[in-house]
Structures are given as structure tokens and as C-alpha cells.
Design a protein around this motif. Sequence first.
Motif, mmCIF file in Angstrom:
data_model
loop_
_atom_site.group_PDB
_atom_site.id
_atom_site.type_symbol
_atom_site.label_atom_id
_atom_site.label_comp_id
_atom_site.label_asym_id
_atom_site.label_seq_id
_atom_site.Cartn_x
_atom_site.Cartn_y
_atom_site.Cartn_z
ATOM 1 N N THR A 9 23.332 -31.420 25.367
ATOM 2 C CA THR A 9 24.195 -30.557 26.175
ATOM 3 C C THR A 9 23.380 -29.507 26.911
ATOM 4 O O THR A 9 23.673 -29.180 28.076
ATOM 5 C CB THR A 9 25.250 -29.875 25.286
ATOM 6 N N ALA A 10 22.355 -28.977 26.271
ATOM 7 C CA ALA A 10 21.504 -27.971 26.910
ATOM 8 C C ALA A 10 20.861 -28.534 28.172
ATOM 9 O O ALA A 10 20.777 -27.849 29.211
ATOM 10 C CB ALA A 10 20.427 -27.490 25.931
ATOM 11 N N GLY A 11 20.405 -29.788 28.115
ATOM 12 C CA GLY A 11 19.811 -30.405 29.295
ATOM 13 C C GLY A 11 20.811 -30.557 30.424
ATOM 14 O O GLY A 11 20.479 -30.336 31.597
ATOM 15 N N VAL A 12 22.038 -30.929 30.100
ATOM 16 C CA VAL A 12 23.077 -31.072 31.124
ATOM 17 C C VAL A 12 23.404 -29.710 31.744
ATOM 18 O O VAL A 12 23.589 -29.595 32.960
ATOM 19 C CB VAL A 12 24.342 -31.718 30.530
ATOM 20 N N VAL A 13 23.476 -28.679 30.914
ATOM 21 C CA VAL A 13 23.754 -27.328 31.427
ATOM 22 C C VAL A 13 22.644 -26.886 32.381
ATOM 23 O O VAL A 13 22.911 -26.285 33.435
ATOM 24 C CB VAL A 13 23.906 -26.329 30.263
ATOM 25 N N ILE A 14 21.400 -27.175 32.045
ATOM 26 C CA ILE A 14 20.284 -26.819 32.932
ATOM 27 C C ILE A 14 20.462 -27.482 34.294
ATOM 28 O O ILE A 14 20.320 -26.838 35.347
ATOM 29 C CB ILE A 14 18.940 -27.240 32.296
ATOM 30 N N LEU A 15 20.780 -28.776 34.298
ATOM 31 C CA LEU A 15 20.981 -29.477 35.570
ATOM 32 C C LEU A 15 22.177 -28.920 36.335
ATOM 33 O O LEU A 15 22.123 -28.784 37.568
ATOM 34 C CB LEU A 15 21.184 -30.973 35.305
ATOM 35 N N LEU A 16 23.249 -28.593 35.619
ATOM 36 C CA LEU A 16 24.422 -28.016 36.276
ATOM 37 C C LEU A 16 24.056 -26.719 36.970
ATOM 38 O O LEU A 16 24.461 -26.478 38.128
ATOM 39 C CB LEU A 16 25.537 -27.782 35.254
ATOM 40 N N VAL A 17 23.286 -25.876 36.306
ATOM 41 C CA VAL A 17 22.861 -24.608 36.911
ATOM 42 C C VAL A 17 22.006 -24.861 38.149
ATOM 43 O O VAL A 17 22.165 -24.197 39.181
ATOM 44 C CB VAL A 17 22.089 -23.755 35.876
#
Length: 765
Positions: free
Chosen positions: A733-741
Motif C-alpha cells: 500500500t505504501a508503494g501505491v500511495v507514493i505513486l498516487l502522490v
Amino acid sequence: MQVYKRLNRTLLWVLVIAFSILIAGGFLIFKNEAPRPSKMVDESGTTIVTKKQLLSGQAVYEKYGLTDYGSYLGNGTYFGPDYTAQSLHVYIQGMQNYYAQKQYKTDFKDLSVEKQSGIKGKVKHEIRKNRYNSKTDQLVLTTAQVAGLNHLTKHYRHEFRNNPHEAGLPENMIHNNTDDFMQNGDKIDQLTYFFFWGAWLSSTNRPHQTYSYTNNWPYDLDAGNIMTSEAMVWTALSVAVLVTGVGVVIYFYKKYHFDMQFNESYADIPEIKTDEPISNSQRKTAKFFLIVMMMFLVQILLGELMSHYYVEDTFFGLPLQYIWPFNLAKTWHLQLVIFWIATAWLATGIYITPRVLGREPKRQGILVDILFWALIIVVGGSMLGEWGSTLGFINGKWWIFGHYGWEYAEMGKFWQILFIIGMFLWIFIMLRGFVPAIKIKKNLHRSRLLQLLIIGSIAIPAFYLASLFILPNSHVTFADYWRWWIVHLWVEGIFESFAVILIGYLMVDMKLTTIKSTIRALYFQLILLLGTGVVGMGHHYFWEGDHSIWLALGACFSALEVIPLCLLVWEAYTHYRVYKDSHKGFPYKGTFMFLVSTGLWNALGAGALGFLINAPAINYFEHGTQWTSAHAHASMAGVYGFFSVAIMLFAIRHLTETNFWTTKVEKWIKWACITMNVGLAGMVFITLMPLGYLQLKDALENGYWHARQISFYRQPLENGLTIARSVPDIIFTAGVVILLVIFFRAMFHLKKASKEINPVDYDIR
């Protein structure tokens, strides 16, 4: 061009042969499907169950999305029970109790081992006999079978009415409304009749055969269901086919040099520029990518909610199952992954269109906006409809606007049609740029590459049309035949073909490979992919009431499906090394990190794990366990998910100002790739694979029905493994949040739309 013609003929013949086999096998499926009798009667001729009641029970199963809670004939979701296996076990228990009371005036469990063995043998012999009369279209049930059905009815009344044992579901979820495709009467009883019919067809011998309609699946010794000899034989032969096939592929690959080539010396490698102007329609694709990342995040959060239901019935004490029950969370989880992956590919295709033409087609931006809002309506409307159908707010037209009832085809028929219209609008948008570009004769090789790309694009909406063949009252075997056209042929076949072609196009666009060698490589990859994958989808037809010929076809053809994408992504990585060694700037490092990840997960998740579970001798015991879930997550997230991220990073790099791509941003993309790979690996190998092993072991020792009980996950070791999954889930999830940002910030650094864009490069080698 003569070489292209030969490859084109070969590809067409492969398609003709593969689809001829698939369609011919389909006719055998429909001809040999288990009967749905007009009546089930007892030995005196009294009607017990009518066909209308049976179909009504199927509609109840579909309307409430039970395929996204448990499974039927092993197809569906793996949290709840497999209703076929569970019904077979409970139905047999009822028959055993009937004979125990009749012969010994006591319960079956109180009998001696010798007496129990005698009754077990009698019941086993009784249920194997096929008492369906094709002339009267009636199924005769013995007195003991009627007692077994009554026992099963009592069981499901307990499970679904004031149900304390159905984890993750609201109590009294099933209402007694008489909605479309339903009959008057108790809906839980009608649902039971549908489950009983599945138990009957899975344990009753086909006419003139010694195995059931499901090739003796599920494994249950009390029912006489053991693996057929054909399953073992074709498992061994599939391994031989795999070894032989790999050798043949390597031979042709090396002999005819079906690899992409880079002919430039390091000194002559052209500089890659990403500061070119963009058109209006290209700029509009940025909002698609942002929506994609938002859907991606919601999808994985729903997955984490589902994982929590494995541990406790509520959400940290909150009765969340009354708002987002497990079956609804699973419905959205599956549907969103299709939506966000498809949207990423649609947006990338729209971005490429002016790029291949060298100019913006007139009013292209308006069409792109229409498509964007159409997708928003379909996504939002279908999800709300499924929520309303599952919780009982949408009743009369549930199959049109609510939950359609089939895994991966959960959208109501109205939303399916809108989705198809939206995809054809996308094709129209692309054709406006591709057709004029193909007609330009300055570079015939480039025209051939664009032809492959647009044909691959057209196939995406074309093969989703299979969803229209399924109706709520379709025979389960008929419906699943076409459903696998969506799940396997559309998602795993056509999507993968499009991915292969798009990767090849990107290799040329990024000036990594020569166009001639790329086209030859693409033909080779497509011949392999479609030649094995189309018929290879038959491994889904082993146990759902299809013809036993699929044991041979599915086992052998599915063994080679993984090779094409692995070869092409490996080519991409080797050519990236050329740029890296040249010490020149390479702006697509983020894209290639995710492309390389795609190749690794394609080999590991789709290939190794797929081959592990597709062999009939393993699949017979494993079907519908967490090993299947491990394969699904590793292939869907690791292959299509990472590939979608890769192409979005390619497009957004061109859509944004150059100064946005700082070293810090590149570093965060690298960390996103690392965390998502680590998280996915942890999910698969820390939780799903060990759980699948324990579940397989349980199925071998106690019968398949036992391994699919909720109680399996509540044991100490299994519970601990499920809890441990939260760590890799959070990392992913942390990786997805980074990409979303990153994509969110990119929206504030988009280039301004220009009326003039760079002319296309016709001198691509």
C-alpha cells in the motif's frame, strides 16, 4: 515484407486452428452438460423440486453475490465454503442418518465402525446411479436422497437465517422478495435446491461412464469421488509437452533470430527527449491516470478489508459487514482491478494516437472528455448497483442494474453494455489517428507495427462481447464457458496480446530496438501466445461439468502460456542495458523498473504458480484454495498491474514539464517499485502459499469440503499466517500511495496543450 506475409499467414492459421478447437470443444460442452430436469420427483412420482424453483435458487445465488463469498463447482471466492462440496457432504450425511435410523433406530455417529462402513457403501452406490429420465425430463430421487435433501434444507436454513456462522455477511441477508428470474416461495429453500443440483451432478455418473459430470470433482471418498485415471495421465503428458515445447521454441527463436535487435554503436545512440509539445487530447489523458491510481488504492484497501474478515467477523468490533459485507468488498475488489487496468491502457492508447499521426485529429479532445465521464458513470453506477443488489435495495431489475452474479462479470447488464460502448468509443478515437498514419507509405514497416497495435486494441472490446451471452438463467456450464472467455481469454489472452504489442511499440518509440526486428519478434510472440493461450484456457473446464476432452487440451496447451511475455520483457531489459552502458541520459528508468518487474512476475506468478495449479492431478485437490489466490494475485498485480504502471509512467513523463522529474522524484518511483514488489512477494509467499499448502493437505486428509470451511482459517497457525499478511499488505500500500502522490503532483506540472506537435519520425529503423 515477404517475411511479414509468411508470419502473418502463420499467425492467421494458428488463430483459425486454436479457435476451431475452442469452439468445437464448446459444442461438446453444451451437448454434454448435466441436465436441469423439469422436475425432481420421489419414487412415488410426487414432485419435490421443479425446474422453476431450481432456476429461482440460481437467481438468488447471483443476486446476492454469493459467488464473491463462496464458490460453486469450485469457481468463485475462497473465503466462504464451496457450496457444491459442502452440499454434497451434508446431503450424504442426511442419507447416512436416514439409513442409520431405518436399520438401527439410532444416529449414524453412534454406530460401530463396521455398521458405518456398511451404510457408507450403500449410500455411495446409491448416489452414483443416474436416475435422470431424458424422455420424461425428470430426475427420480430415492427415499434416502429425499431425506438427504431435507437434511440439506435444514442446514442452509440455519446458515442463512439468523446466521451466526456466515462470517463477513449480514444476518438475514436473503429476503423473500420474488424478483426477476425468481419464483414464489422460500428463497433459502430454493437456493438449497440449486446447491443440491450441484451436489447431484458432481456425484452421479454420466450416462455410460464411471465418473460424474464433473470428472469426479470434488474429492470426497464418501461420495466415491476420486481422481480419474485420465487426470493423472494427462498431468504426466503435460510435463512432457512443456519440456518439448520449450525446446522447440528455443530452436526457432535462435535459428530465425526472433529477437529485437539494436544495431547502433554506443556513440551513435540518439538522445531521447521528452520536452516535445503535447496536444489537447494528450493533455486530457493525465486525469485518467490520476483516477486510475485512486481506483488502485481503493481496490487494495478493499482487499485488506477482506483479509481482516478472515481473522474476525467484524472490523475491530465495528459491524462493518452490514455496510460492506465480504461479498461486496470482493465484488468491488475484482471489478476495480479490471477498471483501473483497462483505463490505464485506454488512456495510454489515447496518448499515443496523436504521437503516431504527428498531429491532433479534429475535436479529439471532446471525444476524450466524453469517454472520461462515461467511464466515471460506469464505474460509479455499477458499484452502487452492486451495493444495492447485495444489500437488498435493488430488487426487481437486479440483473440489469445490480449484481449480475458471476465472478469477473459482476456488473449488471446495463453497465456491461455501457462499458462495451465506451470501449468502442475508445477504438473510434484511436482509429482517427491510426488509420491516416497507417496509410502513409513512407515507412511500410512502421505501418505494419501500427496495424498490429490497432488490431490488438480492437480485440479488447470485441472479446468482452462474450459477457452478453450469459443470462441469469443460463446453465452453469454454459455460463462458465463464456465467463472464462472474459476471465482468461479476454483478461489473460487479449490483454496480454495487447501488452506484448504495446511493449514492442514502446521499444521502437524509445529508440531501443529496430522496427524490423521488433515486428518479427512480435509475430513470434503472438503466435506462441495465442497458439497456446486460446486452447490453454481449457484448464478452467476440468471440473465444471464439461466434456472430459478438456483434461487433455487444457493440461497440454496451458503449459506453454508463460513464454511469450517473458521473452519480450527480457529483450526490453537487455536493450535498456545498452542505454545504461552508453552513459547517456535515459528518462524511462521508472518505466523499465516496472517492466522488468512485469517479466519476473510473469515467469513466477503466471508461469510457475500457474503451472503448479493447472496440472489436473494437482488442480483436482487444489481447485478453489489459496494456491489459486496466490497465482491470481501474483499474475494480476505482478503482470498487468505493474505493466499498467509502467506505461502510465511512460506517458506522464511526456505530459509533464521536464523540471518535474527531479532526482528525488526518480528515487521515490524506485522506492515505489521496490515496496510494491516486496509487498506482493510477502503476500504471496508469507501467507497465500503456506495457507494453500495447509489447505491442500487438509483436503487430502479430510475431503475438499473440510478445507473450505471458515473454521479452517480460525485455527491458530492459519490465523497467524493471515494476520502476518498485514505487514506485506501495508508495504504494498505504501508503494501505491507514493505513486498516487507523484501522479497527483504531476497534475500541477502538465505541459500546456499545443496546436502543433512534433512530426512523426518516419525514419525509424
